[in-house]
Design a protein around this motif. Structure first.
Motif, PDB file in Angstrom:
ATOM      1  N   VAL A  86       0.839  -1.207   0.000  1.00 39.42           N
ATOM      2  CA  VAL A  86       0.000   0.000   0.000  1.00 39.42           C
ATOM      3  C   VAL A  86       0.871   1.252   0.000  1.00 39.42           C
ATOM      4  O   VAL A  86       0.648   2.182  -0.792  1.00 39.42           O
ATOM      5  N   LEU A  87       1.872   1.288   0.854  1.00 44.08           N
ATOM      6  CA  LEU A  87       2.740   2.467   0.927  1.00 44.08           C
ATOM      7  C   LEU A  87       3.465   2.703  -0.393  1.00 44.08           C
ATOM      8  O   LEU A  87       3.518   3.836  -0.887  1.00 44.08           O
ATOM      9  N   GLU A  88       4.013   1.636  -0.963  1.00 39.98           N
ATOM     10  CA  GLU A  88       4.864   1.803  -2.140  1.00 39.98           C
ATOM     11  C   GLU A  88       4.070   1.952  -3.444  1.00 39.98           C
ATOM     12  O   GLU A  88       4.527   2.637  -4.353  1.00 39.98           O
ATOM     13  N   MET A  89       2.905   1.343  -3.526  1.00 43.78           N
ATOM     14  CA  MET A  89       2.132   1.425  -4.766  1.00 43.78           C
ATOM     15  C   MET A  89       1.157   2.595  -4.791  1.00 43.78           C
ATOM     16  O   MET A  89       0.916   3.161  -5.861  1.00 43.78           O
ATOM     17  N   PHE A  90       0.595   2.921  -3.651  1.00 43.90           N
ATOM     18  CA  PHE A  90      -0.511   3.880  -3.644  1.00 43.90           C
ATOM     19  C   PHE A  90      -0.256   5.141  -2.821  1.00 43.90           C
ATOM     20  O   PHE A  90      -0.949   6.140  -2.999  1.00 43.90           O
ATOM     21  N   ARG A  91       0.692   5.096  -1.899  1.00 43.74           N
ATOM     22  CA  ARG A  91       0.904   6.230  -0.994  1.00 43.74           C
ATOM     23  C   ARG A  91       2.340   6.751  -1.045  1.00 43.74           C
ATOM     24  O   ARG A  91       2.773   7.460  -0.151  1.00 43.74           O
ATOM     25  N   TRP A  92       3.083   6.399  -2.085  1.00 44.31           N
ATOM     26  CA  TRP A  92       4.511   6.700  -2.151  1.00 44.31           C
ATOM     27  C   TRP A  92       4.820   8.194  -2.006  1.00 44.31           C
ATOM     28  O   TRP A  92       5.792   8.568  -1.360  1.00 44.31           O
ATOM     29  N   GLU A  93       4.006   9.038  -2.582  1.00 39.75           N
ATOM     30  CA  GLU A  93       4.289  10.474  -2.542  1.00 39.75           C
ATOM     31  C   GLU A  93       3.631  11.191  -1.365  1.00 39.75           C
ATOM     32  O   GLU A  93       3.823  12.400  -1.197  1.00 39.75           O
ATOM     33  N   ALA A  94       2.893  10.469  -0.556  1.00 40.16           N
ATOM     34  CA  ALA A  94       2.231  11.082   0.600  1.00 40.16           C
ATOM     35  C   ALA A  94       3.278  11.503   1.640  1.00 40.16           C
ATOM     36  O   ALA A  94       4.281  10.814   1.838  1.00 40.16           O
ATOM     37  N   PRO A  95       3.053  12.628   2.306  1.00 37.01           N
ATOM     38  CA  PRO A  95       4.021  13.115   3.298  1.00 37.01           C
ATOM     39  C   PRO A  95       4.372  12.068   4.373  1.00 37.01           C
ATOM     40  O   PRO A  95       5.539  11.931   4.741  1.00 37.01           O
TER      41      PRO A  95
ATOM     42  N   THR B   8       4.277   8.795   4.170  1.00 40.38           N
ATOM     43  CA  THR B   8       5.096   7.729   3.585  1.00 40.38           C
ATOM     44  C   THR B   8       6.515   8.231   3.339  1.00 40.38           C
ATOM     45  O   THR B   8       7.484   7.520   3.608  1.00 40.38           O
ATOM     46  N   ARG B   9       6.625   9.452   2.855  1.00 42.33           N
ATOM     47  CA  ARG B   9       7.957  10.019   2.638  1.00 42.33           C
ATOM     48  C   ARG B   9       8.733  10.107   3.949  1.00 42.33           C
ATOM     49  O   ARG B   9       9.935   9.868   3.976  1.00 42.33           O
ATOM     50  N   LYS B  10       8.033  10.390   5.034  1.00 36.65           N
ATOM     51  CA  LYS B  10       8.692  10.440   6.343  1.00 36.65           C
ATOM     52  C   LYS B  10       9.177   9.045   6.757  1.00 36.65           C
ATOM     53  O   LYS B  10      10.297   8.891   7.245  1.00 36.65           O
ATOM     54  N   VAL B  11       8.339   8.038   6.533  1.00 37.86           N
ATOM     55  CA  VAL B  11       8.708   6.659   6.880  1.00 37.86           C
ATOM     56  C   VAL B  11       9.970   6.240   6.139  1.00 37.86           C
ATOM     57  O   VAL B  11      10.867   5.620   6.718  1.00 37.86           O
ATOM     58  N   PHE B  12      10.045   6.559   4.845  1.00 36.26           N
ATOM     59  CA  PHE B  12      11.168   6.126   4.023  1.00 36.26           C
ATOM     60  C   PHE B  12      12.276   7.171   3.931  1.00 36.26           C
ATOM     61  O   PHE B  12      13.311   6.925   3.307  1.00 36.26           O
ATOM     62  N   GLY B  13      12.067   8.337   4.523  1.00 40.09           N
ATOM     63  CA  GLY B  13      13.090   9.373   4.527  1.00 40.09           C
ATOM     64  C   GLY B  13      13.370   9.944   3.150  1.00 40.09           C
ATOM     65  O   GLY B  13      14.530  10.175   2.807  1.00 40.09           O
ATOM     66  N   THR B  14      12.317  10.184   2.365  1.00 44.72           N
ATOM     67  CA  THR B  14      12.508  10.698   1.011  1.00 44.72           C
ATOM     68  C   THR B  14      11.970  12.123   0.885  1.00 44.72           C
ATOM     69  O   THR B  14      11.125  12.551   1.664  1.00 44.72           O
ATOM     70  N   THR B  15      12.472  12.799  -0.107  1.00 45.10           N
ATOM     71  CA  THR B  15      12.007  14.154  -0.409  1.00 45.10           C
ATOM     72  C   THR B  15      10.849  14.070  -1.403  1.00 45.10           C
ATOM     73  O   THR B  15      10.679  13.038  -2.075  1.00 45.10           O
ATOM     74  N   PRO B  16      10.076  15.147  -1.536  1.00 45.03           N
ATOM     75  CA  PRO B  16       9.012  15.145  -2.543  1.00 45.03           C
ATOM     76  C   PRO B  16       9.556  14.905  -3.953  1.00 45.03           C
ATOM     77  O   PRO B  16       8.946  14.192  -4.751  1.00 45.03           O
ATOM     78  N   GLU B  17      10.720  15.471  -4.248  1.00 42.22           N
ATOM     79  CA  GLU B  17      11.317  15.311  -5.575  1.00 42.22           C
ATOM     80  C   GLU B  17      11.713  13.858  -5.833  1.00 42.22           C
ATOM     81  O   GLU B  17      11.421  13.302  -6.897  1.00 42.22           O
ATOM     82  N   PHE B  18      12.371  13.262  -4.851  1.00 39.36           N
ATOM     83  CA  PHE B  18      12.776  11.860  -5.017  1.00 39.36           C
ATOM     84  C   PHE B  18      11.554  10.951  -5.144  1.00 39.36           C
ATOM     85  O   PHE B  18      11.539  10.031  -5.960  1.00 39.36           O
ATOM     86  N   ALA B  19      10.547  11.199  -4.331  1.00 42.18           N
ATOM     87  CA  ALA B  19       9.333  10.379  -4.389  1.00 42.18           C
ATOM     88  C   ALA B  19       8.685  10.468  -5.765  1.00 42.18           C
ATOM     89  O   ALA B  19       8.253   9.451  -6.324  1.00 42.18           O
ATOM     90  N   ALA B  20       8.640  11.660  -6.324  1.00 43.77           N
ATOM     91  CA  ALA B  20       8.050  11.821  -7.655  1.00 43.77           C
ATOM     92  C   ALA B  20       8.878  11.091  -8.714  1.00 43.77           C
ATOM     93  O   ALA B  20       8.324  10.435  -9.601  1.00 43.77           O
ATOM     94  N   GLU B  21      10.191  11.185  -8.611  1.00 38.28           N
ATOM     95  CA  GLU B  21      11.079  10.552  -9.588  1.00 38.28           C
ATOM     96  C   GLU B  21      11.097   9.032  -9.480  1.00 38.28           C
ATOM     97  O   GLU B  21      11.340   8.343 -10.464  1.00 38.28           O
ATOM     98  N   SER B  22      10.871   8.510  -8.286  1.00 35.31           N
ATOM     99  CA  SER B  22      11.003   7.058  -8.058  1.00 35.31           C
ATOM    100  C   SER B  22       9.652   6.354  -7.925  1.00 35.31           C
ATOM    101  O   SER B  22       9.596   5.203  -7.507  1.00 35.31           O
ATOM    102  N   LYS B  23       8.578   7.034  -8.281  1.00 33.00           N
ATOM    103  CA  LYS B  23       7.230   6.500  -8.097  1.00 33.00           C
ATOM    104  C   LYS B  23       7.036   5.150  -8.795  1.00 33.00           C
ATOM    105  O   LYS B  23       6.482   4.222  -8.209  1.00 33.00           O
ATOM    106  N   VAL B  24       7.493   5.023 -10.022  1.00 34.34           N
ATOM    107  CA  VAL B  24       7.313   3.774 -10.772  1.00 34.34           C
ATOM    108  C   VAL B  24       8.130   2.650 -10.147  1.00 34.34           C
ATOM    109  O   VAL B  24       7.653   1.525  -9.991  1.00 34.34           O
TER     110      VAL B  24
END
Length: 117
Positions: A19-28, A30-46
């Protein structure tokens, strides 16, 4: 039957990763859980969605193995070993939380199954 209960827990954890990786990856959150930035999340969504799909396969395989009973025992053991290796690898790559989120539950489930408790 502690072993099957722990296998179900491991499956649920991996369903949550799906759920986190397929549907909520760019959510704030989820980004906090994985320690990612909005830019990285957008680039790595697929890539994250593909990773989430694999986590879903692990969850489904573990549950299916339990449903099969004795016939699915080897599959459950194999998949738990896969989860353990993936958690150790993630920890070696700097994701220390993987030891607690993946490796520890899967190891406890495997031990409980092998000891038949």
């Amino acid at each position: 039957m502690v072993g099957p209960a722990l296998v179900i827990l491991v499956a649920l954890i991996h369903a949550y990763f799906l759920v986190l990786e397929m549907f909520r990856w760019e959510a704030p959150r989820t980004r906090k859980v994985f320690g990612t930035t909005p830019e990285f999340a957008a680039e790595s969504k697929v890539m994250a969605a593909n990773q989430g799909l694999y986590n879903g396969f692990l969850a489904a395989g573990l549950l299916y193995g339990l449903v099969l009973g004795v016939a699915g025992g080897q599959m459950v053991v194999f998949l738990l070993l896969c989860v353990i290796v993936a958690g150790v690898y993630a920890a070696m790559c700097g994701i220390k939380a993987a030891l607690f989120a993946q490796t520890v539950p899967a190891t406890l489930a495997l031990i409980a199954l092998l000891l038949n408790i």
